[in-house]
Design an enzyme around this catalytic site. Sequence first.
Site, PDB file in Angstrom:
ATOM      1  CB  THR A  22      -3.462   2.028  -0.049  1.00 49.73           C
ATOM      2  OG1 THR A  22      -2.345   1.793  -0.902  1.00 49.73           O
ATOM      3  CG2 THR A  22      -4.080   3.056  -0.255  1.00 49.73           C
ATOM      4  CG  ASP A  29       4.506   6.668   0.143  1.00 51.78           C
ATOM      5  OD1 ASP A  29       3.987   6.768   1.224  1.00 51.78           O
ATOM      6  OD2 ASP A  29       3.669   6.708  -0.735  1.00 51.78           O
ATOM      7  CG  HIS A  52       2.858 -23.710   5.426  1.00 48.96           C
ATOM      8  ND1 HIS A  52       1.715 -23.402   5.020  1.00 48.96           N
ATOM      9  CD2 HIS A  52       2.521 -24.320   6.711  1.00 48.96           C
ATOM     10  CE1 HIS A  52       0.549 -23.835   5.753  1.00 48.96           C
ATOM     11  NE2 HIS A  52       1.378 -24.219   6.851  1.00 48.96           N
ATOM     12  CB  CYS A  75       2.877   3.552   0.602  1.00 47.70           C
ATOM     13  SG  CYS A  75       1.892   2.053  -0.117  1.00 47.70           S
ATOM     14  CG  HIS A 125       0.415 -20.593   7.357  1.00 46.31           C
ATOM     15  ND1 HIS A 125      -1.044 -20.810   7.266  1.00 46.31           N
ATOM     16  CD2 HIS A 125       0.928 -21.159   8.443  1.00 46.31           C
ATOM     17  CE1 HIS A 125      -1.416 -21.693   8.074  1.00 46.31           C
ATOM     18  NE2 HIS A 125      -0.321 -21.877   8.887  1.00 46.31           N
TER      19      HIS A 125
HETATM   20  C1  RB5 Z   1       0.564   8.294  -2.017  1.00 47.75           C
HETATM   21  O1  RB5 Z   1      -0.335   9.489  -2.153  1.00 47.75           O
HETATM   22  C2  RB5 Z   1      -0.337   7.039  -2.430  1.00 47.75           C
HETATM   23  O2  RB5 Z   1      -0.388   6.729  -3.324  1.00 47.75           O
HETATM   24  C3  RB5 Z   1       0.953   5.938  -1.822  1.00 47.75           C
HETATM   25  O3  RB5 Z   1       1.198   6.267  -0.478  1.00 47.75           O
HETATM   26  C4  RB5 Z   1       0.306   4.644  -1.687  1.00 47.75           C
HETATM   27  O4  RB5 Z   1      -0.934   4.558  -1.082  1.00 47.75           O
HETATM   28  C5  RB5 Z   1       0.466   3.917  -3.201  1.00 47.75           C
HETATM   29  O5  RB5 Z   1      -0.076   2.727  -3.217  1.00 47.75           O
END
Ligand code: RB5
Length: 143
Positions: free
Chosen positions: A68, A8, A134, A66, A99
Site C-alpha cells: 500500500t 517488501d 517552503h 510496499c 514544496h
Molecule cells: C504486506 O502484505 C503488506 O502489509 C505491506 O506490503 C504493506 O502494504 C504495509 O503497509
Amino acid sequence: MKIILAGDHGAFELKKEIIKHLQDKTSYQIINLGVDNGESVDYPSYAQKLCSAILAKEAERGVLLCGTGLGMSIAANRFKGIRGALCHDEYTARMSRQHNDANVLILGARTIGVATALGIVDVWLQEDFVGGRHQRRLDKIEK
Ligand code: RB5
C-alpha cells in the site's frame, strides 16, 4: 544521480519494472537493496536500510515500495532528515519535490499500475525544490 530502491515482497515486481526503466537512463546510478522475490519480509527492515543509506549520503534519493505504501511511509518518516512522500499520481509527486523537498518517494504497488508508477518516478526525479516559504516550513518540521 544515485538512487537507492528497496521494497517488501508486496512490491518486488513493481520495483523490478522501475529499475529496468531507470537503468535505460544514463544519468542515473541504481542501487537495489532488495527484496527481489515474493517471500514474506518485514517492511520496516527495508525502510531502515534505505533511510540509513540516504542519511549516510550513499545516494541522493530513495524509492521505497510496499503493498500500500502505508507501512513504508510510517516507517520512513520516523527517521530524522527523511522526508518520505507517498505519491499516487504525478501531481503529488511534483508537489512532494517542489514544496516538501521529499528525499524518499514511496509507492504502493497494489494501489497503482506500472505505467502510473513509472510516470510518478520520472516526475519525482526531475522536479526540484523551490525553497522560499517552503524551506521555512521544513525548518519547523526539523526542529
Ligand atoms: C504486506 O502484505 C503488506 O502489509 C505491506 O506490503 C504493506 O502494504 C504495509 O503497509
